[in-house]
Design an enzyme around this catalytic site. Sequence first.
Site, PDB file in Angstrom:
ATOM      1  N   LYS A  51     -16.253   8.566  -6.402  1.00  0.00           N
ATOM      2  CA  LYS A  51     -17.309   9.323  -7.060  1.00  0.00           C
ATOM      3  C   LYS A  51     -16.782  10.689  -7.526  1.00  0.00           C
ATOM      4  O   LYS A  51     -15.680  11.091  -7.155  1.00  0.00           O
ATOM      5  CB  LYS A  51     -18.486   9.490  -6.100  1.00  0.00           C
ATOM      6  CG  LYS A  51     -19.142   8.159  -5.739  1.00  0.00           C
ATOM      7  CD  LYS A  51     -20.266   8.368  -4.747  1.00  0.00           C
ATOM      8  CE  LYS A  51     -20.938   7.067  -4.378  1.00  0.00           C
ATOM      9  NZ  LYS A  51     -22.034   7.277  -3.412  1.00  0.00           N
ATOM     10  N   TYR A  91     -27.794   1.334 -10.024  1.00  0.00           N
ATOM     11  CA  TYR A  91     -28.697   1.836  -8.980  1.00  0.00           C
ATOM     12  C   TYR A  91     -30.137   1.391  -9.209  1.00  0.00           C
ATOM     13  O   TYR A  91     -31.075   2.112  -8.879  1.00  0.00           O
ATOM     14  CB  TYR A  91     -28.627   3.360  -8.916  1.00  0.00           C
ATOM     15  CG  TYR A  91     -27.338   3.896  -8.357  1.00  0.00           C
ATOM     16  CD1 TYR A  91     -26.906   3.572  -7.079  1.00  0.00           C
ATOM     17  CD2 TYR A  91     -26.542   4.755  -9.113  1.00  0.00           C
ATOM     18  CE1 TYR A  91     -25.724   4.076  -6.560  1.00  0.00           C
ATOM     19  CE2 TYR A  91     -25.351   5.272  -8.610  1.00  0.00           C
ATOM     20  CZ  TYR A  91     -24.950   4.932  -7.333  1.00  0.00           C
ATOM     21  OH  TYR A  91     -23.782   5.436  -6.825  1.00  0.00           O
ATOM     22  N   ASN A 154     -20.717  11.770  -0.864  1.00  0.00           N
ATOM     23  CA  ASN A 154     -20.010  10.928   0.098  1.00  0.00           C
ATOM     24  C   ASN A 154     -18.786  10.210  -0.472  1.00  0.00           C
ATOM     25  O   ASN A 154     -18.389   9.162   0.010  1.00  0.00           O
ATOM     26  CB  ASN A 154     -20.971   9.954   0.780  1.00  0.00           C
ATOM     27  CG  ASN A 154     -21.646   9.007  -0.190  1.00  0.00           C
ATOM     28  OD1 ASN A 154     -21.248   8.894  -1.335  1.00  0.00           O
ATOM     29  ND2 ASN A 154     -22.671   8.331   0.281  1.00  0.00           N
ATOM     30  N   HIS A 157     -18.005   4.718  -3.396  1.00  0.00           N
ATOM     31  CA  HIS A 157     -18.957   3.600  -3.392  1.00  0.00           C
ATOM     32  C   HIS A 157     -18.191   2.328  -3.074  1.00  0.00           C
ATOM     33  O   HIS A 157     -17.076   2.135  -3.555  1.00  0.00           O
ATOM     34  CB  HIS A 157     -19.642   3.447  -4.756  1.00  0.00           C
ATOM     35  CG  HIS A 157     -20.324   2.122  -4.901  1.00  0.00           C
ATOM     36  ND1 HIS A 157     -21.563   1.868  -4.355  1.00  0.00           N
ATOM     37  CD2 HIS A 157     -19.917   0.962  -5.480  1.00  0.00           C
ATOM     38  CE1 HIS A 157     -21.900   0.611  -4.607  1.00  0.00           C
ATOM     39  NE2 HIS A 157     -20.916   0.045  -5.294  1.00  0.00           N
ATOM     40  N   GLU A 168     -21.755  -6.098  -9.631  1.00  0.00           N
ATOM     41  CA  GLU A 168     -21.240  -4.771  -9.955  1.00  0.00           C
ATOM     42  C   GLU A 168     -19.938  -4.850 -10.756  1.00  0.00           C
ATOM     43  O   GLU A 168     -19.738  -4.067 -11.691  1.00  0.00           O
ATOM     44  CB  GLU A 168     -21.034  -3.961  -8.671  1.00  0.00           C
ATOM     45  CG  GLU A 168     -22.336  -3.568  -8.009  1.00  0.00           C
ATOM     46  CD  GLU A 168     -22.146  -2.797  -6.711  1.00  0.00           C
ATOM     47  OE1 GLU A 168     -23.158  -2.245  -6.218  1.00  0.00           O
ATOM     48  OE2 GLU A 168     -21.022  -2.731  -6.186  1.00  0.00           O
TER      49      GLU A 168
END
Length: 192
Positions: A51, A91, A154, A157, A168
């Site tokens: 990310k 998402y 965080n 992913h 995905e």
Amino acid sequence: MALFPRCLLRGVTSQVKNINGLQASPKFMYKSARYNSNTSGVRERTLIAVKPDGVHRRLIGQIIQRFEMRGFQLVGLKMLRVSEELLSQHYTSLCKKPFYPSLLHYMTSGPVVAMVWEGHNVVRSSRMLVGDTNPTQALPGTIRGDFSVHISRNVIHASDSVEVAQKEIALWFQSSELIEWECCDHDNLYEF
């Protein structure tokens, strides 16, 4: 260093095409027939994305190293600025959550490095490598346990199931962007 040339030469064909009078690079032979029922799950794939905070903090190399050290094979890699359209599809289950607008802002705040990794039980193993979403609960030695500072930042992913991984990967990568190849240590890793 002696292993590297042997590794490259292992699957090279003797056929070399002549393009405009120039010799082209040899092509690698793909040995997909070797993946039989005894090695089911070996070719399982997952999407891993570093990310924006992980990219900004220059953690890409350390993250790739952890997956390579685990014995997984990289079959797709690209850096991109993610569009809101792609994120809304990725998402889709979170779009009604109150934090969704801030998630979109965060994920579009910088480049993302998307990867597809292949290997035996790679989805489950990757989730263990990545660690808990909340860094206060992520174990030391996991990527989030070592690098994350807050649940909203965080670092990474990872797909959470084989079915989700397939969706995905299809969303983030075209099939032409994924490379089918066999690493020179495949027989040592997957001799069942």
